[in-house]
Scaffold this motif. Structure first.
Motif, PDB file in Angstrom:
ATOM      1  N   ASP A   1      31.907  60.198  84.685  1.00 51.02           N
ATOM      2  CA  ASP A   1      32.165  58.914  84.020  1.00 51.02           C
ATOM      3  C   ASP A   1      33.163  58.088  84.818  1.00 51.02           C
ATOM      4  OD1 ASP A   1      30.671  59.057  81.582  1.00 51.02           O
ATOM      5  OD2 ASP A   1      32.025  60.669  80.974  1.00 51.02           O
ATOM      6  N   LEU A   2      32.867  56.817  84.995  1.00 48.00           N
ATOM      7  CA  LEU A   2      33.853  55.906  85.610  1.00 48.00           C
ATOM      8  C   LEU A   2      34.832  55.441  84.528  1.00 48.00           C
ATOM      9  CD1 LEU A   2      31.339  53.958  87.841  1.00 48.00           C
ATOM     10  CD2 LEU A   2      33.317  55.271  88.661  1.00 48.00           C
ATOM     11  N   PRO A   3      36.042  55.050  84.941  1.00 47.98           N
ATOM     12  CA  PRO A   3      37.026  54.611  83.935  1.00 47.98           C
ATOM     13  C   PRO A   3      36.670  53.229  83.379  1.00 47.98           C
ATOM     14  CG  PRO A   3      37.907  54.356  86.144  1.00 47.98           C
ATOM     15  CD  PRO A   3      36.572  55.023  86.304  1.00 47.98           C
ATOM     16  N   PRO A   4      37.244  52.880  82.221  1.00 47.57           N
ATOM     17  CA  PRO A   4      37.003  51.536  81.687  1.00 47.57           C
ATOM     18  C   PRO A   4      37.541  50.475  82.652  1.00 47.57           C
ATOM     19  CG  PRO A   4      38.529  52.793  80.277  1.00 47.57           C
ATOM     20  CD  PRO A   4      38.112  53.691  81.381  1.00 47.57           C
ATOM     21  N   PRO A   5      36.793  49.434  82.979  1.00 48.28           N
ATOM     22  CA  PRO A   5      37.316  48.401  83.870  1.00 48.28           C
ATOM     23  C   PRO A   5      38.522  47.700  83.239  1.00 48.28           C
ATOM     24  CG  PRO A   5      34.976  48.033  83.389  1.00 48.28           C
ATOM     25  CD  PRO A   5      35.433  49.158  82.526  1.00 48.28           C
ATOM     26  N   PRO A   6      39.670  47.649  83.930  1.00 45.22           N
ATOM     27  CA  PRO A   6      40.865  47.041  83.327  1.00 45.22           C
ATOM     28  C   PRO A   6      40.677  45.586  82.912  1.00 45.22           C
ATOM     29  CG  PRO A   6      41.425  48.251  85.335  1.00 45.22           C
ATOM     30  CD  PRO A   6      39.938  48.237  85.255  1.00 45.22           C
ATOM     31  N   ILE A   7      39.771  44.881  83.582  1.00 44.68           N
ATOM     32  CA  ILE A   7      39.571  43.459  83.245  1.00 44.68           C
ATOM     33  C   ILE A   7      39.120  43.284  81.795  1.00 44.68           C
ATOM     34  CG2 ILE A   7      37.152  43.367  83.995  1.00 44.68           C
ATOM     35  CD1 ILE A   7      37.740  40.546  85.043  1.00 44.68           C
ATOM     36  N   CYS A   8      38.501  44.303  81.216  1.00 46.50           N
ATOM     37  CA  CYS A   8      38.004  44.155  79.848  1.00 46.50           C
ATOM     38  C   CYS A   8      39.161  44.032  78.858  1.00 46.50           C
ATOM     39  CB  CYS A   8      37.099  45.328  79.484  1.00 46.50           C
ATOM     40  SG  CYS A   8      36.136  44.987  78.003  1.00 46.50           S
ATOM     41  N   ALA A   9      40.118  44.963  78.950  1.00 51.21           N
ATOM     42  CA  ALA A   9      41.264  44.884  78.027  1.00 51.21           C
ATOM     43  C   ALA A   9      42.071  43.613  78.290  1.00 51.21           C
ATOM     44  CB  ALA A   9      42.145  46.122  78.188  1.00 51.21           C
ATOM     45  N   LYS A  10      42.200  43.259  79.585  1.00 52.00           N
ATOM     46  CA  LYS A  10      42.966  42.038  79.909  1.00 52.00           C
ATOM     47  C   LYS A  10      42.309  40.811  79.295  1.00 52.00           C
ATOM     48  CE  LYS A  10      44.978  43.265  84.297  1.00 52.00           C
ATOM     49  NZ  LYS A  10      44.379  43.602  85.557  1.00 52.00           N
ATOM     50  N   THR A  11      41.006  40.783  79.288  1.00 47.98           N
ATOM     51  CA  THR A  11      40.284  39.592  78.830  1.00 47.98           C
ATOM     52  C   THR A  11      40.113  39.568  77.312  1.00 47.98           C
ATOM     53  OG1 THR A  11      39.040  39.690  80.895  1.00 47.98           O
ATOM     54  CG2 THR A  11      38.168  38.242  79.181  1.00 47.98           C
ATOM     55  N   TRP A  12      39.828  40.706  76.707  1.00 46.91           N
ATOM     56  CA  TRP A  12      39.339  40.697  75.334  1.00 46.91           C
ATOM     57  C   TRP A  12      40.207  41.412  74.303  1.00 46.91           C
ATOM     58  CZ3 TRP A  12      35.872  37.207  74.746  1.00 46.91           C
ATOM     59  CH2 TRP A  12      34.928  36.951  75.746  1.00 46.91           C
TER      60      TRP A  12
END
Ligand code: SF4
Length: 195
Positions: free
Chosen positions: A100-111
């Motif tokens: 599994d790849l980690p959650p992309p940090p941009i998602c938490a930053k954006t949403w």
């Protein structure tokens, strides 16, 4: 308050990133929260089965998590009571070795802030896995310490290991989790959902 859910559902910020993974999939945000929820599951990211089913925890992890929480499937999937807000709303994909790849940090930053603002009535937050713990617990060091430290978190916060089969060894090594933490967690869940 702006409702971010329509825009979030259409988000394709990670399209290039996902196309470059071993799974070469497209973004598919799994959006499962609405105002009024009292229990927040702050999780990591959808897996492949969740991505395909478009339903969070639609796998063996969900069965184990519901058992830990002491809720049935109908309650767990009732968005008016339970919000499920992961650190990334899309399946991050697998790497070349099938991990599994980690959650992309941009998602938490954006949403993430906007998603949390949508559920102001949350009284109990259940953090699942290291990524959510790092975001929500300033003193976070390791998952085991965060789970064991349940009495010292802010009121209304529990930290859990990921309910994946991969953590079966962790559960065997840490029997205090089932003996001490789960009864308190189930009581807290009953309390907020029955209130
Ligand atoms: S993971 Fe988050 S930021 Fe990336 S495409 Fe999905 S919703 Fe958008």
């Amino acid at each position: 308050m702006t409702d971010i859910r329509p825009e979030l559902s259409q988000c394709t910020l990670c399209a290039d990133r996902f196309a470059a993974t071993a799974t070469a999939h497209r973004p598919n945000p799994v959006v499962w929260f609405q105002p009024g929820a009292r229990l927040l599951i702050a999780s990591q990211a959808p897996g492949l089965r969740v991505h395909e089913a478009n339903t969070p925890f639609w796998d063996a992890s969900g069965k184990r998590l519901r058992d830990w929480l002491g809720v049935d499937e109908a309650t767990f999937y009732d968005r008016s009571r339970v919000a499920i807000i992961p650190m990334a709303f899309c399946f991050p994909g697998y790497d070349a070795k099938g991990s599994d790849l980690p959650p992309p940090p941009i998602c938490a930053k954006t949403w993430r802030a906007g998603a949390l603002d949508t559920v102001p009535d949350v009284r109990l937050t259940v953090l699942i896995g290291a990524y959510a713990m790092r975001y929500h617990l300033p003193e976070f060091t390791t998952v085991t310490r965060a789970v064991a430290n349940w009495q010292n978190h802010p009121e209304g916060v529990f930290a859990l290991p990921h309910p994946s089969w991969r953590n079966t060894g962790w559960l065997k090594k840490n029997p205090w989790f089932e003996e001490e933490v789960l009864p308190r967690l189930r009581a807290a869940v009953r309390n907020v959902l029955d209130d």
